[in-house]
Scaffold this motif. Structure first.
Motif, PDB file in Angstrom:
ATOM      1  N   UNK A  74      47.634  69.319  -8.462  1.00 51.59           N
ATOM      2  CA  UNK A  74      46.443  69.688  -7.693  1.00 51.59           C
ATOM      3  C   UNK A  74      46.479  69.256  -6.243  1.00 51.59           C
ATOM      4  N   UNK A  75      47.514  68.571  -5.841  1.00 55.19           N
ATOM      5  CA  UNK A  75      47.629  68.117  -4.450  1.00 55.19           C
ATOM      6  C   UNK A  75      48.212  69.214  -3.558  1.00 55.19           C
ATOM      7  N   UNK A  76      48.093  69.014  -2.262  1.00 52.16           N
ATOM      8  CA  UNK A  76      48.602  70.001  -1.305  1.00 52.16           C
ATOM      9  C   UNK A  76      50.122  69.930  -1.243  1.00 52.16           C
ATOM     10  N   UNK A  77      50.753  71.034  -1.586  1.00 51.36           N
ATOM     11  CA  UNK A  77      52.211  71.109  -1.547  1.00 51.36           C
ATOM     12  C   UNK A  77      52.703  71.710  -0.232  1.00 51.36           C
ATOM     13  N   UNK A  78      51.901  72.583   0.360  1.00 55.59           N
ATOM     14  CA  UNK A  78      52.309  73.229   1.612  1.00 55.59           C
ATOM     15  C   UNK A  78      51.070  73.476   2.468  1.00 55.59           C
ATOM     16  N   UNK A  79      51.255  73.405   3.767  1.00 49.00           N
ATOM     17  CA  UNK A  79      50.147  73.663   4.690  1.00 49.00           C
ATOM     18  C   UNK A  79      50.680  74.295   5.964  1.00 49.00           C
ATOM     19  N   UNK A  80      49.804  74.980   6.657  1.00 45.50           N
ATOM     20  CA  UNK A  80      50.206  75.659   7.892  1.00 45.50           C
ATOM     21  C   UNK A  80      48.988  76.057   8.697  1.00 45.50           C
ATOM     22  N   UNK A  81      49.192  76.998   9.624  1.00 46.87           N
ATOM     23  CA  UNK A  81      48.131  77.455  10.514  1.00 46.87           C
ATOM     24  C   UNK A  81      48.119  78.969  10.556  1.00 46.87           C
TER      25      UNK A  81
END
Length: 239
Positions: A74-81
């Motif tokens: 449930x944690x953030x594996x990928x992030x971006x903009x």
């Protein structure tokens, strides 16, 4: 001639009397063969304890692997903009967003870990193979998730409410690799069950043995199977 036979009979009776204690019980020397009969029982007890330790280790290994996977899914594996009309919108994707099958396979491995307590022999081997396959699936999906960008793009399109919007400056967290480690633990547990699971005790054994087996074991006339069944019923065959 009569006196000679009488003396011989008295000598034999004296020898038999010497071999017994005053109460008629065998002396320590006569009981030595019976003392040696306890050695196979002691070996069976040690083997049984070792088998139970292996069973416990396999279950704990599955539980640990599944717990790691489920805790990081449930944690953030990928992030971006996302760039929308000159504005920057932060977007991110969790492990479950990237692929829900990761958690599903971890739950399958967890269920298999509990199932090995209630199965025996061939059934337990099949459960072990299923656990190993589930762990392998978790590992593959976690490694793929460590490089996945499509889920972040999908989240960018949702937030922008514009089709075709893609995320930029995408980065990945370490959580997919934690999930991969959890998957490896599940695989190891499954292989352990396949290789060693046939000799482990089953949870239902203590309810299957007929009455009177404990006394038979204590008399030293039981087979190895009887010794193991007595231990499953919570009896001490050495007593």
């Amino acid at each position: 001639m009569t006196d000679a036979r009488t003396e011989a009979g008295a000598a034999r009776r004296g020898t038999e009397t010497d071999d017994r204690s005053p109460g008629g019980a065998p002396t320590a020397e006569a009981a030595e063969p019976e003392a040696g009969a306890a050695e196979p029982v002691d070996v069976a007890v040690r083997e049984r304890k070792a088998a139970r330790r292996e069973l416990t280790a396999a279950v704990l290994l599955v539980l640990a692997g599944a717990a790691v996977v489920l805790s990081v899914a449930g944690r953030t594996w990928a992030e971006g903009t996302a760039l929308v009309h000159g504005s920057h919108i932060a977007v991110h994707a969790s492990g479950n967003t990237i692929n829900k099958a990761t958690s599903a396979l971890a739950l399958l491995g967890l269920a298999g870990g509990l199932a090995i307590l209630a199965t025996r022999t061939v059934g337990r081997t099949l459960i072990g193979a299923l656990i190993a396959l589930a762990g392998a699936g978790v590992t593959v999906l976690a490694v793929q998730g460590a490089r996945d960008t499509s889920a972040v793009d999908g989240e960018a399109a949702k937030k922008a409410a514009v089709e075709g919007v893609r995320a930029v400056d995408v980065s990945h967290a370490v959580w997919p690799w934690f999930a991969a480690v959890g998957g490896v633990l599940i695989v190891l547990a499954g292989l352990f069950v396949v290789v060693r699971g046939r000799r482990w005790p089953g949870m239902s054994n203590r309810y299957e043995a007929p009455a009177g087996r404990g006394a038979e074991v204590r008399r030293g006339t039981a087979t190895n199977a009887d010794l193991w069944n007595a231990l499953d019923r919570g009896e001490d065959p050495t007593r």
